[in-house]
Design a protein around this motif. Structure first.
Motif, mmCIF file in Angstrom:
data_model
loop_
_atom_site.group_PDB
_atom_site.id
_atom_site.type_symbol
_atom_site.label_atom_id
_atom_site.label_comp_id
_atom_site.label_asym_id
_atom_site.label_seq_id
_atom_site.Cartn_x
_atom_site.Cartn_y
_atom_site.Cartn_z
ATOM 1 N N ALA A 1 35.802 30.205 44.607
ATOM 2 C CA ALA A 1 36.300 31.550 44.868
ATOM 3 C C ALA A 1 37.064 31.980 43.622
ATOM 4 O O ALA A 1 38.105 31.398 43.296
ATOM 5 N N GLN A 2 36.546 32.982 42.909
ATOM 6 C CA GLN A 2 37.164 33.429 41.665
ATOM 7 C C GLN A 2 37.033 34.940 41.532
ATOM 8 O O GLN A 2 36.110 35.547 42.068
ATOM 9 N N ALA A 3 37.979 35.524 40.798
ATOM 10 C CA ALA A 3 37.995 36.977 40.583
ATOM 11 C C ALA A 3 37.958 37.263 39.092
ATOM 12 O O ALA A 3 38.555 36.539 38.291
ATOM 13 N N LEU A 4 37.269 38.338 38.708
ATOM 14 C CA LEU A 4 37.281 38.761 37.318
ATOM 15 C C LEU A 4 38.703 39.110 36.893
ATOM 16 O O LEU A 4 39.435 39.810 37.612
ATOM 17 N N TYR A 5 39.113 38.602 35.736
ATOM 18 C CA TYR A 5 40.449 38.915 35.217
ATOM 19 C C TYR A 5 40.527 40.408 34.914
ATOM 20 O O TYR A 5 39.636 40.978 34.278
ATOM 21 N N ASP A 6 41.598 41.036 35.373
ATOM 22 C CA ASP A 6 41.763 42.485 35.238
ATOM 23 C C ASP A 6 42.847 42.755 34.192
ATOM 24 O O ASP A 6 44.038 42.630 34.469
ATOM 25 N N PHE A 7 42.436 43.125 32.989
ATOM 26 C CA PHE A 7 43.402 43.401 31.927
ATOM 27 C C PHE A 7 44.262 44.616 32.269
ATOM 28 O O PHE A 7 45.448 44.657 31.947
ATOM 29 N N ASP A 8 43.688 45.607 32.922
ATOM 30 C CA ASP A 8 44.445 46.806 33.290
ATOM 31 C C ASP A 8 45.515 46.496 34.327
ATOM 32 O O ASP A 8 46.618 47.059 34.295
ATOM 33 N N LEU A 9 45.194 45.597 35.262
ATOM 34 C CA LEU A 9 46.142 45.240 36.321
ATOM 35 C C LEU A 9 47.441 44.721 35.728
ATOM 36 O O LEU A 9 48.532 45.017 36.234
#
Length: 329
Positions: free
Chosen positions: A217-225
């Protein structure tokens, strides 16, 4: 594990095992007893870096047995995960499944353990935040590999993934190439991930359609977040014989993110362009074979953007490298 499909090969050293049963399931796990490391000092020099990873991960596997496939089965793992096997959840590519079924399982939550398994949290060139990773396979009494159907995994929230809990995707294992060989990476799967804040002790991720091999279970890293600018950096390992015998990883201090450096030239080895958040702090880990002997080193860094970091490696024993990586949360 040389590759995903042949990752759990038997090594020369054999770990101690303990056994007990839960209902119709029994399991045992290779332990971290000191006797595991007897013989490490006398191991011959290594031919490949994958040989090093195989040695320092050989005690990670949990084994358990399913004796009745006509009733639902639940298994609580030492790492905190729960596996649910519904009725008739085992099949083969042809022929009848004959019990008992032996299941092998590895769980990874910590950054250092991900590095030990020669793995990064990337899909293609994009960084991922991990909520949990596991490897699973099974064989029936005849040694025939089983195919899972309808198996569900419940992963406890225990990684650094704050803010990403509801953005997790189900990814399965693949490999990418680096100068020293392959590195285990990730690709999209047909399964889904659902996060329940109230489940378990601290929240829980439900993964359906568990496959043989690596699951996560992984999420794309969000630079904007995180209001961060994407950048990159390069590492020089000044006493290495070359990046065909040297590998470098970077672990992010803020989130459970691990990056393998894969872009080598005559001046060093680099991350993918735009894959690292500017301003992030973390740890560099270099592992090298010099005349076949194991060398390694670490360095704490802060990424300011387009940096070139210089580090060295020193001789060490596999048990020392294993302990060093295991200590990285």
């Amino acid at each position: 594990m040389k590759k995903f499909g042949n990752y759990m090969k038997k090594m020369k050293s054999i770990a101690l095992a303990a056994a007990f049963s839960i209902g119709a399931l029994g399991f045992y796990q290779c332990t971290n007893d000191d006797s595991l490391f007897e013989g490490f000092e006398n191991e011959p020099d290594f031919e490949t870096l994958q040989d090093v990873h195989d040695l320092i991960t050989q005690s990670d596997t949990v084994y358990f047995t399913v004796t009745d496939i006509e009733i639902p089965q639940d298994f609580n793992t030492p790492g905190g995960m729960r596996l649910h096997f519904p009725v008739s959840s085992f099949g083969t590519s042809g022929g009848e499944v004959i019990t008992p079924i032996k299941i092998k399982l590895v769980e990874l939550y910590k950054r250092g353990d991900i590095v030990r398994h020669n793995m990064q949290t990337n899909t293609n060139q994009n960084p991922l935040v991990s909520a949990g990773i596991f490897w699973i396979s099974g064989t029936d009494v005849n040694g025939t590999e089983v195919i899972f159907s309808g198996v569900t995994a419940y992963i406890p929230r225990q990684t650094d993934a704050a803010g990403y809990e509801n953005n997790m995707n189900y990814l399965t294992g693949m490999t990418q190439t680096k100068p020293s060989g392959i590195v285990n990476s990730w690709t999209a799967s047909s399964g889904t991930v659902v996060f329940d804040e109230t489940a378990g002790l601290n929240g829980e991720y439900t993964l359906d359609q568990v496959n043989s091999g690596w699951n996560s279970a992984q999420a794309l890293y969000d630079f904007d977040l995180n209001a961060q600018e994407p950048t990159q950096f390069k590492v020089q390992v000044t006493n290495s014989p070359g990046f065909d015998k040297t590998e470098v990883f970077f672990t992010n201090n803020d989130f459970t993110v691990v990056s393998a450096l894969t872009q080598a030239d005559t001046d060093g080895i680099s991350t993918f362009s735009g894959s690292i958040p500017k301003g992030v702090s973390g740890k560099l880990i270099a592992i090298s074979l010099i005349d076949g002997a194991l060398n390694f080193g670490t360095q704490d860094v802060t990424v300011n953007g387009d940096d070139t970091f210089t580090m060295t490696v020193s001789p060490g024993e596999p048990a020392e490298l294993q302990a060093l990586l295991t200590a990285i949360p």
